[in-house]
Design an enzyme around this catalytic site. Structure first.
Site, mmCIF file in Angstrom:
data_model
loop_
_atom_site.group_PDB
_atom_site.id
_atom_site.type_symbol
_atom_site.label_atom_id
_atom_site.label_comp_id
_atom_site.label_asym_id
_atom_site.label_seq_id
_atom_site.Cartn_x
_atom_site.Cartn_y
_atom_site.Cartn_z
ATOM 1 N N HIS A 9 -9.444 -10.454 -10.398
ATOM 2 C CA HIS A 9 -9.170 -11.795 -11.355
ATOM 3 C C HIS A 9 -8.415 -10.714 -12.544
ATOM 4 O O HIS A 9 -7.903 -11.340 -13.202
ATOM 5 C CB HIS A 9 -10.350 -11.989 -12.690
ATOM 6 C CG HIS A 9 -11.484 -10.684 -12.930
ATOM 7 N ND1 HIS A 9 -12.204 -9.931 -12.109
ATOM 8 C CD2 HIS A 9 -10.924 -10.145 -13.962
ATOM 9 C CE1 HIS A 9 -12.243 -8.884 -12.851
ATOM 10 N NE2 HIS A 9 -11.579 -9.120 -14.275
ATOM 11 N N ASN A 74 -6.545 0.915 -9.356
ATOM 12 C CA ASN A 74 -7.672 2.972 -8.462
ATOM 13 C C ASN A 74 -9.128 2.171 -7.775
ATOM 14 O O ASN A 74 -8.504 2.681 -6.800
ATOM 15 C CB ASN A 74 -8.884 3.447 -9.777
ATOM 16 C CG ASN A 74 -7.026 4.434 -10.023
ATOM 17 O OD1 ASN A 74 -6.283 4.977 -9.773
ATOM 18 N ND2 ASN A 74 -7.660 4.499 -11.469
ATOM 19 N N GLU A 76 -9.165 -0.538 -6.669
ATOM 20 C CA GLU A 76 -8.306 -1.453 -5.377
ATOM 21 C C GLU A 76 -7.805 -0.295 -4.064
ATOM 22 O O GLU A 76 -8.212 -0.142 -2.501
ATOM 23 C CB GLU A 76 -7.241 -2.571 -5.901
ATOM 24 C CG GLU A 76 -7.956 -3.682 -6.916
ATOM 25 C CD GLU A 76 -8.456 -2.953 -7.977
ATOM 26 O OE1 GLU A 76 -9.625 -3.798 -8.784
ATOM 27 O OE2 GLU A 76 -8.210 -2.219 -8.948
ATOM 28 N N HIS A 103 7.126 9.853 1.421
ATOM 29 C CA HIS A 103 6.249 11.345 2.055
ATOM 30 C C HIS A 103 5.519 10.794 2.309
ATOM 31 O O HIS A 103 4.496 11.813 3.424
ATOM 32 C CB HIS A 103 6.263 12.482 1.011
ATOM 33 C CG HIS A 103 7.218 12.924 0.398
ATOM 34 N ND1 HIS A 103 6.825 13.599 -1.197
ATOM 35 C CD2 HIS A 103 8.705 12.578 0.133
ATOM 36 C CE1 HIS A 103 8.185 14.605 -0.834
ATOM 37 N NE2 HIS A 103 9.254 13.348 -0.480
ATOM 38 N N ARG A 138 7.095 17.087 7.626
ATOM 39 C CA ARG A 138 5.923 18.610 7.571
ATOM 40 C C ARG A 138 4.757 17.088 7.200
ATOM 41 O O ARG A 138 3.739 17.245 6.823
ATOM 42 C CB ARG A 138 6.528 19.211 6.214
ATOM 43 C CG ARG A 138 7.328 18.172 4.942
ATOM 44 C CD ARG A 138 7.326 19.295 3.781
ATOM 45 N NE ARG A 138 8.061 18.720 2.473
ATOM 46 C CZ ARG A 138 9.138 18.911 2.496
ATOM 47 N NH1 ARG A 138 10.147 18.410 2.999
ATOM 48 N NH2 ARG A 138 9.084 17.879 0.905
#
Length: 159
Positions: A9, A74, A76, A103, A138
């Site tokens: 929501h 967060n 989600e 990255h 890397r």
């Protein structure tokens, strides 16, 4: 590019805005809900579906990314990362949106709908969608380590 969206929501306003913005910018937005405002809705219902659809598309060769939106982003992000193969990153700035792709080859971006303006969040999404993965050795090595752990449950060796 196909872009899968899921929210709760707190993310409805941005999700509704992004559906049009994405289409206007040549993308194919796919809405995984919710269909209506419900302050008691559960974001995993929608974010898991969005992340699963991203992985299914990418596995079948369709270029796809995902966007999950909540109050902070967060929860989600956590939900999306439960889907095997998903690499969801929380973006709270242009730099975090760029680095998520460059990255980490993130395939889902999480946004906090209560933390930024619609314009700021749209910019984060635009940066995320337009930034390519660098492919640097890397970064590839690190992504492979996480994918191997996800597949086998075995920790990478200490170096």
């Amino acid at each position: 590019m196909r872009v899968h969206l899921g929210c709760d929501h707190a993310g409805l306003e941005l999700r509704d805005h992004l559906m049009g913005w994405l289409a206007d910018h040549g993308h194919e937005p796919v809405d995984h809900g919710p269909s209506a405002y419900d302050p008691e809705d559960d974001y995993p219902t929608f974010c898991l579906r969005a992340a699963e659809a991203v992985i299914a598309d990418r596995t079948s060769g369709v270029e796809a990314l995902g966007i999950v939106i909540g109050g902070s982003g967060n929860g989600e992000q956590i939900a999306a990362n439960k889907v095997a193969g998903a690499r969801a990153a929380l973006a709270w700035s242009e730099e975090t949106a760029r680095l998520a792709r460059e990255h980490n080859d993130a395939n889902v971006v999480a946004i906090g709908g209560r933390l930024h303006t619609v314009e700021e969040m749209t910019h984060f999404v635009e940066v995320f969608l337009t930034t390519p993965f660098s492919g640097a050795p890397r970064h590839l090595r690190r992504i492979t380590m996480m994918a191997d752990y996800e597949r086998t449950g075995e920790l990478p060796p200490l170096t």
